[in-house]
Design an enzyme around this catalytic site. Structure first.
Site, mmCIF file in Angstrom:
data_model
loop_
_atom_site.group_PDB
_atom_site.id
_atom_site.type_symbol
_atom_site.label_atom_id
_atom_site.label_comp_id
_atom_site.label_asym_id
_atom_site.label_seq_id
_atom_site.Cartn_x
_atom_site.Cartn_y
_atom_site.Cartn_z
ATOM 1 N N HIS A 121 -10.214 -20.350 2.459
ATOM 2 C CA HIS A 121 -10.502 -19.386 1.387
ATOM 3 C C HIS A 121 -9.328 -19.083 0.466
ATOM 4 C CE1 HIS A 121 -8.706 -16.197 3.937
ATOM 5 N NE2 HIS A 121 -8.521 -15.581 2.799
ATOM 6 N N HIS B 23 -3.492 -16.181 8.823
ATOM 7 C CA HIS B 23 -4.440 -15.335 8.082
ATOM 8 C C HIS B 23 -5.815 -15.991 7.960
ATOM 9 C CE1 HIS B 23 -6.305 -12.850 5.072
ATOM 10 N NE2 HIS B 23 -6.234 -13.812 4.174
ATOM 11 N N GLU C 81 -6.437 -20.424 -4.516
ATOM 12 C CA GLU C 81 -5.616 -19.371 -5.110
ATOM 13 C C GLU C 81 -4.124 -19.592 -4.848
ATOM 14 O OE1 GLU C 81 -6.660 -17.150 -7.087
ATOM 15 O OE2 GLU C 81 -5.181 -15.553 -7.149
ATOM 16 N N ASP C 82 -3.772 -19.977 -3.634
ATOM 17 C CA ASP C 82 -2.358 -19.933 -3.248
ATOM 18 C C ASP C 82 -1.688 -21.285 -3.012
ATOM 19 O OD1 ASP C 82 -2.418 -17.220 -3.363
ATOM 20 O OD2 ASP C 82 -2.836 -16.926 -1.235
ATOM 21 N N ASP D 24 -11.970 -11.217 4.935
ATOM 22 C CA ASP D 24 -10.620 -11.366 4.377
ATOM 23 C C ASP D 24 -9.969 -9.988 4.216
ATOM 24 O OD1 ASP D 24 -8.412 -12.535 3.003
ATOM 25 O OD2 ASP D 24 -9.369 -12.077 1.075
ATOM 26 N N ASP E 239 -20.249 17.304 16.926
ATOM 27 C CA ASP E 239 -20.582 16.196 17.826
ATOM 28 C C ASP E 239 -19.558 15.074 17.721
ATOM 29 O OD1 ASP E 239 -21.450 15.938 15.281
ATOM 30 O OD2 ASP E 239 -23.377 15.036 15.757
HETATM 31 MN MN MN Z 1 -7.054 -14.078 2.132
#
Ligand code: MN
Length: 733
Positions: free
Chosen positions: A76, A52, A80-81, A143, A263
């Site tokens: 990134h 990812h 967070e993870d 992201d 169109d």
């Molecule tokens: Mn992400």
């Protein structure tokens, strides 16, 4: 499937393609750091998690961003993870990269939960305001794009939620930043999950005709290329079918079938110079018949997002219309990747000077005159000039407050009762002081208690918004009556002394009546109270007394002369007793018989309330509670002649309608509890409305029918005893 290392090599090749001097050592380090920290984490599609961030970095590289952006894209999701921290990233990759990663992390926590357009606009603005560095937004978009591309492995609920958010927040931002290609892809991917049937229908129709379309486009493309080659204009031409979401919008917006969409085709001609653009335009109009009114010159008049191009729609031999966009290669790069490309062109590659990276935004702001762009300008100005701050409620809604706002401002922005019963505040889960200055993206929660003492005087200095300050002032006006009277009296007496009037001249009944007419016995206190909270000035009050005292002295002289004559006349005349006549609705109006009576809607008095009458222009006497703001001393002084004494009659066996406002912490079964409390008192409900606030409070507006104040008080007590009810008030506005 490509291995992780192959993907990384592909990324490096892409970067080399536009930035040979990128810091590949650091980029490699960021990749390895992220891979190590994500460890054995897997994505839902069964690939290692590191794919990812690698894909996000790939998209960021396709936007041609700098080394720091690539590193930040790779890192990134680390804060967070994984167990990685800001400090660790700052130590290894520098504070710029760490700041960007942290910015992206914060945006990851932003979710939109509501459908209201205003909320969406706030959310878009907040994303900008939170991103002190524009690269944060660009990485966040990358992201989101990769997440949307791999959305098929998510639950249907999450698919819909993310698709909605993407359509409402990220696609418009991509558009505003001029990233057409990204915007289209985000829109198409969102549509796929928001209206799968509509999306499949368009894809199927496009597939069915793909052969036919390809032939048509190849032929037109060939014709254009041949003509331009004859004219010796070097060119790149390609055709495309318009993207599914744009066809979808035309079908549903104009209620057309797929075959009726006017169109479907667009051709792009890319050339070297602006002069060539206009030459190409002439050649195209020579080849095909132009459709009137469809020519747009965005080269002379660029769009607010810096898009430049010539647009024209023409009709080919078969009568099939198609659009032709003509622009230079540089304009094209900006059109595809928007500000990112522009930024690169203007900044050079390795600029990490934050100040100058804002320079182009300033330029952008100055050049925008399009009214359509106003919001965008504003959203950027928020960032630039810091006049607003955007914070979350615990439910995830966004509220905007003036910059420097505190939890006090936040609480009063929900409801005055929330502010008045506030005992504390949490920001991002931690207790903070009342003077805590809110930052963009803070999650603010207000703690309340029924037994809260109310605001303190210094809140007035802490609060930044005029709304909060005026609500606090309001509270002091109501709740601190004794204090206000004492302060008001002191101010009045001092002013009186200054004017050289003795107090004994003021407390003459006739004078009081003239000045304060037609208020009740404690009228002087009411005046003091008004002076005390600042609704009336001591100077004004003294002046009125001065005038009346002078007038009375003058009148006394005149009266003496007339005294005898008047006395005789008085003997003759049979002065009638002031009539106390029963009027309708259980109200006695002093001195008037059979006059119409109605109860003021603003304060809905019931028997037992102290009341006062106001002679309306059209409908007899309107009865207010004495404590109604509309019957305030100021109002009475404005039109003294129209206020009149009224009282409750003996036989008020009627039922009276009165309105209540109940402020609660929202929860299930509140409505049931409130209805039960009212019905236990044997009181009928005439009307009930509820408004929920974004911070988890509910405000009920209840109209009930009661016999008198005693019964009403019983209801108020019962309501107040319900768990989670913060405040019950009679409405008086
Ligand atoms: Mn992400």
């Amino acid at each position: 499937m490509a291995t992780v290392e192959e993907r990384y090599q592909h990324l490096e090749r892409t970067i080399r393609g536009y930035n040979i001097s990128a810091d590949f050592k650091k980029i490699r380090e960021a990749f390895e750091y992220a891979e190590a920290h994500h460890g054995s984490q897997m994505r839902r599609d069964g690939t290692p998690y590191i794919t990812h961030p690698l894909n996000v970095a790939q998209i960021v590289a396709e936007m041609r961003l700098d080394s720091e952006s690539i590193q930040a894209a790779l890192l990134h999701d680390c804060i967070e993870d994984t167990d990685s921290t800001y400090e660790d990233i700052a130590k290894r990759f520098g504070t710029t990269v760490a700041d960007i990663v942290e910015g992206v992390t914060k945006l990851t926590r932003v979710h939109c939960t509501t459908m209201e357009e205003e909320q969406m606009e706030n959310l878009r603005k907040m994303l900008f305001a939170m991103s002190r560095d524009i690269r944060v937004v660009l990485i966040k978009i990358a992201d989101r794009l990769h997440n949307m591309r791999t959305m098929e492995y998510q639950t249907p609920e999450k698919q819909r939620k993310k698709a909605f958010e993407t359509m409402e927040i990220y696609a418009p931002i991509a558009h505003r930043l001029g990233m057409q290609k990204v915007k289209w892809e985000l829109e198409d991917l969102s549509l796929k999950y928001l209206d799968p049937v509509g999306y499949d229908e368009i894809i199927a129709a496009l597939d069915a005709k793909s052969h036919e379309y390809t032939q048509f486009m190849d032929r037109i493309q060939g014709e254009i290329v041949n003509r331009l080659n004859e004219l010796e204009i070097s060119n790149t031409v390609y055709g495309r079918v318009k993207h599914p979401y744009s066809i979808y919008r035309k079908m549903y917006g104009q209620d057309k079938t797929f075959d009726q969409v006017y169109d479907l085709f667009a051709f792009r001609v890319l050339v070297n110079t602006v002069a060539d653009c206009y030459n190409v335009l002439g050649a195209i109009h020579d080849l095909y018949k132009p459709v009137l009114g469809r020519f747009k010159d965005y080269i002379a008049m660029p769009k607010p997002n810096m898009y430049q191009s010539l647009h024209t729609t023409v009709i080919g031999d078969e009568g099939i219309p198609f659009e032709v966009q003509i622009r230079t290669f540089e304009m094209h790069a900006v059109a595809e990747y928007g500000v990112a490309a522009h930024w690169k062109y203007k900044q050079g590659i390795e600029s990490d000077d934050k100040e100058s990276s804002y320079e182009w935004i300033r330029k952008l702001l100055e050049n925008q005159e399009d009214a359509d762009a106003e919001d965008f300008i504003h959203s950027l100005k928020v960032d630039m000039f810091d006049d607003e701050v955007f914070v979350f409620t615990p439910r995830g809604d966004v509220t905007n407050l003036p910059a420097g706002a505190t939890p006090i401002d936040f609480a009063y922005s929900i409801h005055s009762a929330i502010g008045n019963s506030m005992t504390g505040a949490k920001v991002n889960g931690r207790m903070v002081g009342f003077d805590y200055v809110l930052h963009n993206g803070d999650i603010v929660e207000i703690l309340t208690s029924k037994s809260a003492k109310g605001p303190s005087r210094d809140w007035m200095n802490i609060a930044k918004s005029s709304e909060a300050r005026s609500k606090i002032r309001q509270w002091f006006k109501k709740e601190r009556r004794d204090e206000n009277i004492a302060n008001g009296r002191a101010a009045f007496e001092s002013e009186l002394k200054h004017a050289g009037i003795p107090m004994s001249a003021v407390v003459v009944p006739e004078i009081l009546e003239k000045v304060l007419k037609p208020t009740s016995f404690n009228a002087l206190d009411e005046m003091y109270a008004a002076i005390g909270y600042g609704g009336y000035t001591a100077q004004k009050a003294v002046h009125r007394f001065q005038v009346e005292i002078a007038a009375m002295q003058k009148a006394e002289k005149a009266a003496k002369a007339e005294a005898e004559k008047a006395a005789r006349a008085a003997e003759k005349a049979q002065k009638p007793e002031p009539k106390r006549t029963r009027s309708e609705k259980g109200i006695i109006v002093e001195g008037l018989s059979n006059c119409l009576v109605k109860f003021a809607k603003c304060c809905t008095p019931v028997p037992g309330d102290e009341i006062i009458g106001f002679i309306t222009r059209g409908y007899g006497v309107s009865v207010h509670r004495k404590d109604c703001p509309n019957a305030s001393l100021e109002h009475q002084m404005e039109e003294p002649g129209r206020w009149i004494t009224v009282s409750w009659g003996e036989d008020t066996n009627l039922s009276y309608s009165t309105a209540l406002e109940v402020v609660c912490k929202d929860r299930n079964n509140l409505l049931v509890d409130i209805s039960t409390a009212i019905s236990v008192c044997k009181v009928g409900v005439a009307n009930m409305n509820v408004r929920t606030t974004s911070d988890g409070f509910a405000i009920f507006y209840v109209t009930i029918n009661v016999a008198d104040k005693a019964q009403l008080d019983a209801v108020l007590t019962k309501l107040h005893n319900i768990t989670d009810v913060i405040k019950v008030t009679r409405t008086a506005s």
